[in-house]
Design an enzyme around this catalytic site. Structure first.
Site, mmCIF file in Angstrom:
data_model
loop_
_atom_site.group_PDB
_atom_site.id
_atom_site.type_symbol
_atom_site.label_atom_id
_atom_site.label_comp_id
_atom_site.label_asym_id
_atom_site.label_seq_id
_atom_site.Cartn_x
_atom_site.Cartn_y
_atom_site.Cartn_z
ATOM 1 C CG ASP A 85 94.383 32.591 64.933
ATOM 2 O OD1 ASP A 85 94.196 32.072 66.049
ATOM 3 O OD2 ASP A 85 93.843 32.176 63.887
ATOM 4 C CE LYS A 92 91.603 24.458 67.279
ATOM 5 N NZ LYS A 92 92.132 25.270 66.191
ATOM 6 C CG PHE A 115 93.755 26.450 59.824
ATOM 7 C CD1 PHE A 115 93.068 25.887 58.760
ATOM 8 C CD2 PHE A 115 93.121 26.513 61.050
ATOM 9 C CE1 PHE A 115 91.778 25.395 58.916
ATOM 10 C CE2 PHE A 115 91.830 26.025 61.222
ATOM 11 C CZ PHE A 115 91.162 25.462 60.151
HETATM 12 C C1 LIG Z 1 91.381 25.915 65.091
HETATM 13 C C2 LIG Z 1 91.865 27.231 64.646
HETATM 14 C C3 LIG Z 1 90.979 28.202 64.151
HETATM 15 C C4 LIG Z 1 89.513 27.932 63.937
HETATM 16 O O1 LIG Z 1 88.846 27.570 65.102
HETATM 17 P P1 LIG Z 1 87.421 26.845 65.007
HETATM 18 O O2 LIG Z 1 86.939 26.799 66.419
HETATM 19 O O3 LIG Z 1 87.649 25.487 64.419
HETATM 20 O O4 LIG Z 1 86.559 27.682 64.119
HETATM 21 C C5 LIG Z 1 91.493 29.434 63.810
HETATM 22 N N1 LIG Z 1 92.808 29.707 63.953
HETATM 23 C C6 LIG Z 1 93.690 28.804 64.416
HETATM 24 C C7 LIG Z 1 95.122 29.175 64.562
HETATM 25 C C8 LIG Z 1 93.255 27.532 64.753
HETATM 26 O O5 LIG Z 1 94.133 26.622 65.180
#
Ligand SMILES: *Cc1c(COP(=O)(O)O)cnc(C)c1O
Length: 400
Positions: free
Chosen positions: A226, A255, A141
């Site tokens: 990420d 985040k 994700f």
């Molecule tokens: C939440 C998340 C995203 C996307 O972040 P947004 O601020 O919702 O666009 C990307 N990668 C990971 C691992 C995430 O948990």
């Protein structure tokens, strides 16, 4: 008709149904607790998918935001502002890197990392133009933009959003052999979550991340981690990669970087990587704005003390010890995670993840299900041990 039912009915009527929220309407929050429109209090065991690592209404972050609100909030990058240099310097130092490219949301930071890797591939590595490949993991994700869903394996996330962006190769998560076969001379980057959050808090096999590090270094490929959900204290370290002593080439952050106050994301890397950008080649109107920088600077200062990482380690050990006792008791088939972060698989016959989440809500604990039978626990790192224990009591009660 209750206030709650009214609010939900009108949200359903006038918003696109991209989410299926639990039927609770939050009106205020403090620390690890949220209060709904009817005055009921709930323990937040999701923390905005780790966007609220420092809790709701954190004093230091609210004060930083408030004082910046009174001075200047937005300049655009057409001009310098007096919080920008400090933010970039401090965040780079936290990451042990040289440069920061600030954006707003996580998906934008991932997009930025993809663009960085491609540009680096063409201009530094020497990949023929238009041929760059990025290797990603199944069940990833990384956000919701058209390019990012192009390399998703989740049908809901991907179907009917094509045509898809080419240039991505998907391999099973945790499989070094598959990764090694997928990397060719045109591969510019491997993009991975060090722990897959949305997939159910999947921790890769020991040695995987260090293996990825070794492989990418040998083959002249960028390792892009990420850490949007796994980073900034959640797992007991500043970055989840640290659990294997791994330093990626590129950190992707979001985040918690915005302290639950404003959206702040960033790509952080050394000059030989982020130095590929020249004026006009990438940007964002809101990226690196004064309000975002003021809040994120405070977030970085809080992380520099190490106290939140320590809390996540100590409370996380306790959480995993308690959850471990549930495994094999009939209702829970597996528990995964690190630090104050856990995926709990509910046994068939004990309800779906959604049903367990609803039963927890009835007991005033808010969590989120994922992939049918899993619930995910990620309370704010500021939660007290007593509150965490109370939350675990409620979980035991709904699974009994
Ligand atoms: C939440 C998340 C995203 C996307 O972040 P947004 O601020 O919702 O666009 C990307 N990668 C990971 C691992 C995430 O948990």
């Amino acid at each position: 008709m209750s206030t709650t039912a009214d609010a939900i009915r009108s949200a359903d009527a006038h918003s696109a149904h991209t989410y299926h929220p639990l039927p609770v309407v939050v009106a205020s929050a403090e620390g690890a607790w949220m209060t709904d429109v009817e005055g009921r209090r709930y323990l937040d065991m999701l923390a905005g998918y780790s966007a609220l690592n420092f809790g709701h209404g954190n004093r230091r972050l609210i004060d930083a935001a408030r004082s910046q609100l009174e001075r200047v909030t937005l300049t655009s990058r057409a001009f310098h502002h007096d919080r920008f240099a400090d933010f970039c310097t401090e965040l780079a130092a936290l990451c042990g890197k040289e440069m920061v490219l600030p954006m707003n949301t996580g998906a934008e930071a991932v997009e930025t990392a993809v663009k960085t890797a491609r540009k680096w591939g063409y201009e530094v590595k020497g990949v023929p133009d238009g041929h760059a490949k990025i290797v990603v993991a199944a069940d990833n994700f990384h956000g919701r933009t058209t390019t990012v869903v192009s390399f998703s394996t989740d049908h809901d996330a991907r179907d009917h959003f094509g045509p898809y962006t080419p240039g991505f190769e998907i391999v099973p998560y945790g499989d070094l052999t598959a990764l090694s076969h997928a990397v060719t001379e045109n591969t510019v980057a491997v993009l991975l979550e060090p722990i897959q959050g949305e997939a159910g808090v999947l921790v890769p096999p020991a040695g995987y991340l260090s293996g990825v590090r070794e492989l990418t270094r040998e083959r002249n490929v960028l390792f892009m981690a990420d850490e949007i959900q796994s980073g900034l204290g959640r797992t007991g370290k500043t970055f989840a990669c640290e659990h294997e002593g791994v330093v990626p080439d590129v950190y992707i952050l979001g985040k918690a970087l915005g302290g639950g106050v404003v959206p702040v994301s960033a790509v952080v890397a050394d000059r030989d990587v982020l130095g590929v950008f020249r004026p006009g080649q990438h940007g964002s109107t809101f990226g690196g704005n004064p309000l975002a920088c003021a809040v994120a600077l405070e977030v970085v200062a809080m992380l520099r003390s190490g106290e939140f990482q320590q809390r996540a380690t100590e409370l996380g050990d306790h959480l995993h010890h308690e959850l471990g006792l549930l495994v094999g008791g009939g209702a829970v088939t597996a528990v995964r995670g690190r630090g104050l972060w856990a995926g709990v698989d509910i046994a068939p016959g004990h309800g779906t993840g959604r049903e367990v989440s609803e039963r927890l809500m009835d007991r005033r604990v808010l969590v989120k299900d994922t992939h049918g039978s899993t619930i995910r626990l990620a309370p704010p790192l500021v939660i007290s041990k007593e509150d965490l224990d109370w939350g675990l009591d409620q979980l035991r009660a709904v699974l009994a």
